[in-house]
Design a protein around this motif. Structure first.
Motif, PDB file in Angstrom:
ATOM      1  N   LEU A  72       0.817  -1.211   0.000  1.00 28.18           N
ATOM      2  CA  LEU A  72       0.000   0.000   0.000  1.00 28.18           C
ATOM      3  C   LEU A  72       0.850   1.259   0.000  1.00 28.18           C
ATOM      4  O   LEU A  72       0.487   2.253  -0.632  1.00 28.18           O
ATOM      5  CB  LEU A  72      -0.939   0.002   1.204  1.00 28.18           C
ATOM      6  N   SER A  73       1.970   1.247   0.720  1.00 23.45           N
ATOM      7  CA  SER A  73       2.817   2.435   0.790  1.00 23.45           C
ATOM      8  C   SER A  73       4.194   2.041   1.317  1.00 23.45           C
ATOM      9  O   SER A  73       4.384   0.939   1.833  1.00 23.45           O
ATOM     10  CB  SER A  73       2.192   3.492   1.700  1.00 23.45           C
ATOM     11  N   GLU A  74       5.137   2.984   1.160  1.00 19.45           N
ATOM     12  CA  GLU A  74       6.485   2.805   1.703  1.00 19.45           C
ATOM     13  C   GLU A  74       6.942   4.141   2.269  1.00 19.45           C
ATOM     14  O   GLU A  74       6.766   5.187   1.630  1.00 19.45           O
ATOM     15  CB  GLU A  74       7.452   2.337   0.620  1.00 19.45           C
ATOM     16  N   GLY A  83      12.061   2.937   4.471  1.00 16.57           N
ATOM     17  CA  GLY A  83      11.963   1.670   3.759  1.00 16.57           C
ATOM     18  C   GLY A  83      10.918   0.703   4.299  1.00 16.57           C
ATOM     19  O   GLY A  83      10.763  -0.388   3.776  1.00 16.57           O
ATOM     20  N   TRP A  84      10.210   1.102   5.361  1.00 16.58           N
ATOM     21  CA  TRP A  84       9.145   0.252   5.887  1.00 16.58           C
ATOM     22  C   TRP A  84       7.950   0.342   4.950  1.00 16.58           C
ATOM     23  O   TRP A  84       7.613   1.418   4.460  1.00 16.58           O
ATOM     24  CB  TRP A  84       8.749   0.698   7.292  1.00 16.58           C
ATOM     25  N   ARG A  85       7.319  -0.816   4.695  1.00 18.61           N
ATOM     26  CA  ARG A  85       6.188  -0.854   3.776  1.00 18.61           C
ATOM     27  C   ARG A  85       4.936  -1.384   4.468  1.00 18.61           C
ATOM     28  O   ARG A  85       5.012  -2.335   5.249  1.00 18.61           O
ATOM     29  CB  ARG A  85       6.512  -1.755   2.577  1.00 18.61           C
ATOM     30  N   LYS A  86       3.826  -0.747   4.164  1.00 15.33           N
ATOM     31  CA  LYS A  86       2.535  -1.255   4.636  1.00 15.33           C
ATOM     32  C   LYS A  86       2.073  -2.267   3.595  1.00 15.33           C
ATOM     33  O   LYS A  86       1.901  -1.919   2.426  1.00 15.33           O
ATOM     34  CB  LYS A  86       1.524  -0.125   4.784  1.00 15.33           C
ATOM     35  N   GLU A  87       1.916  -3.532   4.018  1.00  9.84           N
ATOM     36  CA  GLU A  87       1.640  -4.617   3.095  1.00  9.84           C
ATOM     37  C   GLU A  87       0.394  -5.397   3.487  1.00  9.84           C
ATOM     38  O   GLU A  87       0.095  -5.550   4.675  1.00  9.84           O
ATOM     39  CB  GLU A  87       2.809  -5.612   3.070  1.00  9.84           C
ATOM     40  N   LEU A  88      -0.276  -5.909   2.479  1.00 12.92           N
ATOM     41  CA  LEU A  88      -1.344  -6.882   2.679  1.00 12.92           C
ATOM     42  C   LEU A  88      -0.788  -8.227   2.237  1.00 12.92           C
ATOM     43  O   LEU A  88      -0.393  -8.393   1.075  1.00 12.92           O
ATOM     44  CB  LEU A  88      -2.592  -6.519   1.871  1.00 12.92           C
ATOM     45  N   ASN A  89      -0.717  -9.157   3.184  1.00 13.94           N
ATOM     46  CA  ASN A  89      -0.143 -10.476   2.933  1.00 13.94           C
ATOM     47  C   ASN A  89      -1.064 -11.569   3.475  1.00 13.94           C
ATOM     48  O   ASN A  89      -1.917 -11.311   4.327  1.00 13.94           O
ATOM     49  CB  ASN A  89       1.210 -10.622   3.644  1.00 13.94           C
ATOM     50  N   SER A 118      12.278  -3.874   5.390  1.00 14.33           N
ATOM     51  CA  SER A 118      12.553  -4.380   4.045  1.00 14.33           C
ATOM     52  C   SER A 118      12.939  -5.865   4.008  1.00 14.33           C
ATOM     53  O   SER A 118      12.763  -6.522   2.986  1.00 14.33           O
ATOM     54  CB  SER A 118      13.653  -3.551   3.384  1.00 14.33           C
ATOM     55  N   GLN A 119      13.425  -6.412   5.127  1.00 14.96           N
ATOM     56  CA  GLN A 119      13.795  -7.829   5.168  1.00 14.96           C
ATOM     57  C   GLN A 119      12.717  -8.724   5.792  1.00 14.96           C
ATOM     58  O   GLN A 119      12.933  -9.917   5.963  1.00 14.96           O
ATOM     59  CB  GLN A 119      15.103  -8.028   5.945  1.00 14.96           C
ATOM     60  N   HIS A 120      11.600  -8.150   6.158  1.00 17.61           N
ATOM     61  CA  HIS A 120      10.516  -8.875   6.832  1.00 17.61           C
ATOM     62  C   HIS A 120      10.996  -9.548   8.126  1.00 17.61           C
ATOM     63  O   HIS A 120      10.566 -10.627   8.478  1.00 17.61           O
ATOM     64  CB  HIS A 120       9.871  -9.920   5.904  1.00 17.61           C
ATOM     65  N   GLU A 121      11.918  -8.866   8.821  1.00 21.34           N
ATOM     66  CA  GLU A 121      12.383  -9.350  10.115  1.00 21.34           C
ATOM     67  C   GLU A 121      11.697  -8.624  11.266  1.00 21.34           C
ATOM     68  O   GLU A 121      11.514  -9.188  12.334  1.00 21.34           O
ATOM     69  CB  GLU A 121      13.897  -9.185  10.224  1.00 21.34           C
ATOM     70  N   LYS A 122      11.356  -7.353  11.048  1.00 19.98           N
ATOM     71  CA  LYS A 122      10.678  -6.552  12.061  1.00 19.98           C
ATOM     72  C   LYS A 122       9.328  -6.130  11.506  1.00 19.98           C
ATOM     73  O   LYS A 122       9.178  -5.935  10.296  1.00 19.98           O
ATOM     74  CB  LYS A 122      11.495  -5.311  12.403  1.00 19.98           C
ATOM     75  N   MET A 123       8.356  -5.976  12.417  1.00 12.96           N
ATOM     76  CA  MET A 123       7.013  -5.611  11.987  1.00 12.96           C
ATOM     77  C   MET A 123       6.399  -4.638  12.961  1.00 12.96           C
ATOM     78  O   MET A 123       6.789  -4.573  14.118  1.00 12.96           O
ATOM     79  CB  MET A 123       6.141  -6.867  11.882  1.00 12.96           C
ATOM     80  N   GLY A 124       5.442  -3.875  12.467  1.00  9.77           N
ATOM     81  CA  GLY A 124       4.660  -2.990  13.305  1.00  9.77           C
ATOM     82  C   GLY A 124       3.366  -3.661  13.714  1.00  9.77           C
ATOM     83  O   GLY A 124       3.097  -4.814  13.347  1.00  9.77           O
ATOM     84  N   LYS A 125       2.564  -2.948  14.458  1.00  6.63           N
ATOM     85  CA  LYS A 125       1.254  -3.461  14.833  1.00  6.63           C
ATOM     86  C   LYS A 125       0.387  -3.559  13.588  1.00  6.63           C
ATOM     87  O   LYS A 125       0.525  -2.767  12.666  1.00  6.63           O
ATOM     88  CB  LYS A 125       0.584  -2.557  15.859  1.00  6.63           C
TER      89      LYS A 125
END
Length: 72
Positions: free
Chosen positions: A16-18, A22-28, A46-53
């Motif tokens: 959805l956005s970046e 470099g953090w991206r809001k994603e639908l997965n 960017s490495q999908h190691e850390k995430m937000g709520k």
């Protein structure tokens, strides 16, 4: 102390956005703790190691959300 958990991104549906960092809001589709995958909307590094709520939705909840968007 928080319990350990595992996740696997089964499918990236869309970005959805970046932001500038470099953090991206994603639908997965994400499997949490080896359970059946759910729709998941959240920020990821960017490495999908850390995430937000974020939020997770079952197939049924996701279909209801799609209906709500169509009614807008």
């Amino acid at each position: 102390m928080a319990d350990k958990f595992s996740f696997e991104i089964i499918e990236t549906i869309g970005i959805l956005s970046e932001n500038a960092k470099g953090w991206r809001k994603e639908l997965n589709l994400v499997s949490w703790n080896e359970r059946p995958p759910k729709f998941d909307l959240r920020d990821w590094d960017s490495q999908h190691e850390k995430m937000g709520k974020g939020i997770t939705l079952t197939n049924e909840e996701f279909n209801e959300l799609k209906k709500l968007f169509k009614e807008m």
